[in-house]
Design a protein around this motif. Structure first.
Motif, PDB file in Angstrom:
ATOM      1  N   VAL A 167       0.855  -1.195   0.000  1.00  0.00           N
ATOM      2  CA  VAL A 167       0.000   0.000   0.000  1.00  0.00           C
ATOM      3  C   VAL A 167       0.888   1.241   0.000  1.00  0.00           C
ATOM      4  CG1 VAL A 167      -1.818   1.275   1.196  1.00  0.00           C
ATOM      5  CG2 VAL A 167      -1.786  -1.234   1.288  1.00  0.00           C
ATOM      6  N   LYS A 168       0.599   2.192  -0.869  1.00  0.00           N
ATOM      7  CA  LYS A 168       1.339   3.449  -0.896  1.00  0.00           C
ATOM      8  C   LYS A 168       0.728   4.405   0.126  1.00  0.00           C
ATOM      9  CE  LYS A 168       2.517   2.995  -5.795  1.00  0.00           C
ATOM     10  NZ  LYS A 168       2.378   3.592  -7.157  1.00  0.00           N
ATOM     11  N   PHE A 169       1.582   5.018   0.943  1.00  0.00           N
ATOM     12  CA  PHE A 169       1.117   5.888   2.027  1.00  0.00           C
ATOM     13  C   PHE A 169       1.557   7.326   1.799  1.00  0.00           C
ATOM     14  CE2 PHE A 169       0.449   1.942   4.181  1.00  0.00           C
ATOM     15  CZ  PHE A 169      -0.428   2.184   5.230  1.00  0.00           C
ATOM     16  N   LEU A 170       0.631   8.254   2.067  1.00  0.00           N
ATOM     17  CA  LEU A 170       0.919   9.681   2.130  1.00  0.00           C
ATOM     18  C   LEU A 170       0.379  10.206   3.446  1.00  0.00           C
ATOM     19  CD1 LEU A 170       1.637  12.540   0.878  1.00  0.00           C
ATOM     20  CD2 LEU A 170      -0.724  12.566  -0.004  1.00  0.00           C
ATOM     21  N   THR A 171       1.197  10.979   4.177  1.00  0.00           N
ATOM     22  CA  THR A 171       0.673  11.702   5.336  1.00  0.00           C
ATOM     23  C   THR A 171       0.738  13.192   5.053  1.00  0.00           C
ATOM     24  OG1 THR A 171       2.720  12.049   6.614  1.00  0.00           O
ATOM     25  CG2 THR A 171       1.617   9.902   6.843  1.00  0.00           C
ATOM     26  N   LEU A 172      -0.288  13.911   5.490  1.00  0.00           N
ATOM     27  CA  LEU A 172      -0.348  15.367   5.404  1.00  0.00           C
ATOM     28  C   LEU A 172      -0.443  15.905   6.819  1.00  0.00           C
ATOM     29  CD1 LEU A 172      -2.941  15.815   2.488  1.00  0.00           C
ATOM     30  CD2 LEU A 172      -0.448  15.761   2.330  1.00  0.00           C
ATOM     31  N   ARG A 173       0.425  16.865   7.132  1.00  0.00           N
ATOM     32  CA  ARG A 173       0.388  17.436   8.473  1.00  0.00           C
ATOM     33  C   ARG A 173       0.661  18.929   8.422  1.00  0.00           C
ATOM     34  NH1 ARG A 173       5.178  18.962  10.989  1.00  0.00           N
ATOM     35  NH2 ARG A 173       7.132  18.053  10.219  1.00  0.00           N
ATOM     36  N   SER A 174       0.334  19.606   9.509  1.00  0.00           N
ATOM     37  CA  SER A 174       0.653  21.023   9.674  1.00  0.00           C
ATOM     38  C   SER A 174       2.100  21.181  10.132  1.00  0.00           C
ATOM     39  CB  SER A 174      -0.293  21.641  10.696  1.00  0.00           C
ATOM     40  OG  SER A 174      -0.015  23.012  10.880  1.00  0.00           O
ATOM     41  N   ASP A 175       2.574  22.411  10.123  1.00  0.00           N
ATOM     42  CA  ASP A 175       3.888  22.675  10.706  1.00  0.00           C
ATOM     43  C   ASP A 175       3.759  22.791  12.230  1.00  0.00           C
ATOM     44  OD1 ASP A 175       2.444  25.011  10.396  1.00  0.00           O
ATOM     45  OD2 ASP A 175       4.108  26.208   9.644  1.00  0.00           O
ATOM     46  N   LYS A 176       3.006  23.819  12.697  1.00  0.00           N
ATOM     47  CA  LYS A 176       2.848  24.016  14.135  1.00  0.00           C
ATOM     48  C   LYS A 176       1.421  24.408  14.519  1.00  0.00           C
ATOM     49  CE  LYS A 176       7.649  25.528  14.725  1.00  0.00           C
ATOM     50  NZ  LYS A 176       8.555  26.587  15.243  1.00  0.00           N
ATOM     51  N   MET A 177       0.460  24.212  13.616  1.00  0.00           N
ATOM     52  CA  MET A 177      -0.895  24.717  13.861  1.00  0.00           C
ATOM     53  C   MET A 177      -1.922  23.617  14.135  1.00  0.00           C
ATOM     54  SD  MET A 177      -0.541  27.968  13.744  1.00  0.00           S
ATOM     55  CE  MET A 177      -2.106  28.761  13.383  1.00  0.00           C
ATOM     56  N   ASP A 178      -1.474  22.363  14.283  1.00  0.00           N
ATOM     57  CA  ASP A 178      -2.386  21.258  14.575  1.00  0.00           C
ATOM     58  C   ASP A 178      -2.486  21.095  16.085  1.00  0.00           C
ATOM     59  OD1 ASP A 178      -3.668  18.813  15.003  1.00  0.00           O
ATOM     60  OD2 ASP A 178      -2.732  17.864  13.257  1.00  0.00           O
ATOM     61  N   LYS A 179      -3.678  21.277  16.623  1.00  0.00           N
ATOM     62  CA  LYS A 179      -3.834  21.237  18.081  1.00  0.00           C
ATOM     63  C   LYS A 179      -3.532  19.858  18.664  1.00  0.00           C
ATOM     64  CE  LYS A 179      -8.841  20.231  18.306  1.00  0.00           C
ATOM     65  NZ  LYS A 179     -10.105  20.670  18.935  1.00  0.00           N
ATOM     66  N   PHE A 180      -3.552  18.812  17.828  1.00  0.00           N
ATOM     67  CA  PHE A 180      -3.258  17.468  18.313  1.00  0.00           C
ATOM     68  C   PHE A 180      -1.824  17.026  18.005  1.00  0.00           C
ATOM     69  CE2 PHE A 180      -7.999  17.016  17.694  1.00  0.00           C
ATOM     70  CZ  PHE A 180      -8.282  17.081  19.045  1.00  0.00           C
ATOM     71  N   ALA A 181      -1.011  17.923  17.463  1.00  0.00           N
ATOM     72  CA  ALA A 181       0.397  17.604  17.174  1.00  0.00           C
ATOM     73  C   ALA A 181       1.260  18.739  17.698  1.00  0.00           C
ATOM     74  CB  ALA A 181       0.611  17.392  15.677  1.00  0.00           C
ATOM     75  N   GLN A 182       1.260  18.889  18.999  1.00  0.00           N
ATOM     76  CA  GLN A 182       1.996  19.961  19.665  1.00  0.00           C
ATOM     77  C   GLN A 182       3.271  19.390  20.299  1.00  0.00           C
ATOM     78  OE1 GLN A 182       1.063  23.431  19.539  1.00  0.00           O
ATOM     79  NE2 GLN A 182       0.012  22.406  17.865  1.00  0.00           N
ATOM     80  N   PRO A 183       4.095  20.228  20.935  1.00  0.00           N
ATOM     81  CA  PRO A 183       5.417  19.779  21.394  1.00  0.00           C
ATOM     82  C   PRO A 183       5.417  18.580  22.332  1.00  0.00           C
ATOM     83  CG  PRO A 183       5.309  22.165  21.415  1.00  0.00           C
ATOM     84  CD  PRO A 183       3.927  21.682  21.107  1.00  0.00           C
ATOM     85  N   ASN A 184       4.323  18.352  23.083  1.00  0.00           N
ATOM     86  CA  ASN A 184       4.335  17.213  24.009  1.00  0.00           C
ATOM     87  C   ASN A 184       4.450  15.880  23.279  1.00  0.00           C
ATOM     88  OD1 ASN A 184       1.681  17.797  23.049  1.00  0.00           O
ATOM     89  ND2 ASN A 184       0.838  16.358  24.526  1.00  0.00           N
ATOM     90  N   VAL A 185       3.987  15.814  22.033  1.00  0.00           N
ATOM     91  CA  VAL A 185       4.144  14.617  21.211  1.00  0.00           C
ATOM     92  C   VAL A 185       5.131  14.877  20.074  1.00  0.00           C
ATOM     93  CG1 VAL A 185       2.966  13.011  19.658  1.00  0.00           C
ATOM     94  CG2 VAL A 185       1.850  13.727  21.772  1.00  0.00           C
ATOM     95  N   GLY A 186       5.084  16.080  19.542  1.00  0.00           N
ATOM     96  CA  GLY A 186       5.945  16.450  18.424  1.00  0.00           C
ATOM     97  C   GLY A 186       5.120  16.887  17.238  1.00  0.00           C
ATOM     98  N   TYR A 187       5.540  17.971  16.614  1.00  0.00           N
ATOM     99  CA  TYR A 187       4.819  18.459  15.441  1.00  0.00           C
ATOM    100  C   TYR A 187       4.793  17.418  14.331  1.00  0.00           C
ATOM    101  CZ  TYR A 187       5.356  23.025  17.695  1.00  0.00           C
ATOM    102  OH  TYR A 187       5.329  24.075  18.585  1.00  0.00           O
ATOM    103  N   ASP A 188       5.802  16.533  14.313  1.00  0.00           N
ATOM    104  CA  ASP A 188       5.869  15.511  13.271  1.00  0.00           C
ATOM    105  C   ASP A 188       5.139  14.233  13.671  1.00  0.00           C
ATOM    106  OD1 ASP A 188       7.571  14.691  15.254  1.00  0.00           O
ATOM    107  OD2 ASP A 188       9.270  14.236  13.931  1.00  0.00           O
ATOM    108  N   GLY A 189       4.348  14.284  14.734  1.00  0.00           N
ATOM    109  CA  GLY A 189       3.618  13.108  15.200  1.00  0.00           C
ATOM    110  C   GLY A 189       2.781  12.406  14.142  1.00  0.00           C
ATOM    111  N   PRO A 190       2.154  13.127  13.203  1.00  0.00           N
ATOM    112  CA  PRO A 190       1.352  12.448  12.170  1.00  0.00           C
ATOM    113  C   PRO A 190       2.177  11.702  11.112  1.00  0.00           C
ATOM    114  CG  PRO A 190       0.526  14.674  12.564  1.00  0.00           C
ATOM    115  CD  PRO A 190       1.849  14.569  13.257  1.00  0.00           C
TER     116      PRO A 190
END
Length: 420
Positions: A167-190
């Motif tokens: 399966v080919k995978f693509l992830t799309l994420r924000s830089d620093k504006m995703d409320k569920f990907a903040q520093p406690n987990v990491g902006y690159d969490g997705p």
């Protein structure tokens, strides 16, 4: 001339090989979230009968995945419903594989289906948008929580390869504006190891799925070409239908609401005043279904839901293409608690709102009720001056909706924004 011929050739090739796409919504959401994306696919030549969106029965996650909870779903519930829809789509289309596109929790459901339910055999591509693949939080307690990066569910999904072979995978994420990907987990969490990982700066948790920039990346990944148009092209006579759903306590469900009076009024141009009698007037059956309704794409409409002495009105513009997915929730009264007098609820289901980033205005004046910082809320309750209660002009990013204010305790009036 050469550019036109190239575009026509590209559309011809696209129409000849269109993998069915199933769009998978997130926690507490519904299929309607995907309308702008589906319409942009259609506007670029993708056939409507190859575009599907799931509507999970109970879209809100359990607080503990293993413990039954009324009107909430486990990871198994979600994967089972997705598996059933994939099977149905393959049977309906005669195709051997589908592509899956998920927002937030929907991406976790896709991964669960691919890794643990045999989905990899019938899925070609997976696009995960703002999915908290490494958790919303990472805690040593609450290990049965679906969104805990140290919990049983996510640890199992991330053990070994983070992607599934074939399966080919693509992830799309924000830089620093995703409320569920903040520093406690990491902006690159997705992001996932082994996937194509794309950052969309400045977009919030939902926009990384539904914004035109997210659509362009999804379209490119699934078709191998950039979209020829970046906006929705209106049909001459769109036909709409959908269902009315509701809440169980404060948990949103996608279970139908029966016995509700459902009316639709066209509005006079540039005002919130009704233009004549209702263009649709019915009582919802056991399925909660309403429609079909033929509309004019350039007009604004008022959708009125009445049941048990309560009224919820939705004011909308930009209904540009046909869809069976225009679902309305019969909102609980608690959504407007604390605000009295003439008032509106401004709702942006495809994105969040924050002060400074989102220039939301009412009759040209900035709405000051927005909170600053990382966008976290998709709606804001707005007090309307007494002199303006018969009609105000609400605008965000070029989308304009005219609406009347609610006054009585049993009324709720909603401005429903659906564009970028």
């Amino acid at each position: 001339m050469q550019k036109l011929l190239f575009s026509l050739l590209a559309l011809s090739l696209l129409a000849a090989a269109q993998t069915p796409i199933i769009f998978v919504h997130g926690n507490g959401d519904d299929a309607t979230k995907w309308l702008p994306v589906i319409w942009m696919f259609e506007s670029n030549g993708y056939r409507a009968d190859r575009l599907f969106a799931i509507r999970f029965t109970d879209p809100v996650a359990r607080r503990e995945n293993h413990r039954a909870e009324p009107f909430r779903s486990s990871t198994t519930d979600q994967a089972s419903e997705l598996s059933a829809l994939v099977t149905r789509v393959l049977l309906e289309t005669g195709e051997k594989k589908v592509a899956l596109v998920g927002s937030s929790r929907g991406g976790m459901t896709i991964r669960n289906y691919l890794k643990n339910a045999g989905g990899a055999a019938v899925v070609s591509h997976a696009v995960l948008c703002g999915t908290p693949n490494h958790g919303v939080m990472q805690m040593d307690t609450g290990l049965e929580g679906e969104f805990n990066g140290k919990g049983h569910f996510l640890r199992q999904l991330n053990e070994g390869s983070e992607v599934v072979e074939g399966v080919k995978f693509l992830t799309l994420r924000s830089d620093k504006m995703d409320k569920f990907a903040q520093p406690n987990v990491g902006y690159d969490g997705p992001e996932l190891k082994g996937a194509e990982n794309v950052v969309l700066p400045g977009l919030d948790h939902r926009e990384v799925a539904f914004h035109p920039l997210a659509f362009a990346q999804t379209y490119r990944f699934l078709t191998g070409a950039a979209p020829s148009v970046a906006k929705v092209m209106a049909e001459t006579k769109p036909t709409l239908s959908g269902v009315v759903t509701g809440f169980a306590g404060m948990a949103a469900t996608n279970r139908p609401v029966a016995g509700l009076r459902f009316r639709v009024f066209a509005l006079q141009a540039g005002t919130a005043e009704r233009d004549g009698e209702a263009v649709l007037d019915l009582t919802t059956p056991e399925t909660g279904a309403w429609g079909p309704l033929a509309v004019q794409p350039e007009r604004e409409y008022e959708f009125v839901l009445e049941k048990d002495g309560r009224v919820v009105r939705y004011f909308m513009a930009g209904l540009l293409r046909s869809t069976p997915l225009l679902n309305f929730r019969f909102l609980p009264a608690a959504a407007m608690e604390g605000l009295r007098g003439p008032r509106l609820l401004v709702h942006r289901p495809q994105g969040y709102l924050s002060k400074g980033r989102d220039a939301l205005t009412m009759d040209g004046a900035a709405v000051e009720a927005l909170l600053p910082g990382v966008p976290t809320r998709d709606s804001v309750a707005v007090a309307v001056p007494e002199a303006k209660k018969a009609g105000v002009r609400v605008e965000l990013r070029g989308e304009v909706v005219h609406a009347r204010a609610a006054e009585a305790e049993h009324e709720m009036n909603v401005v429903e924004l659906i564009w970028e």
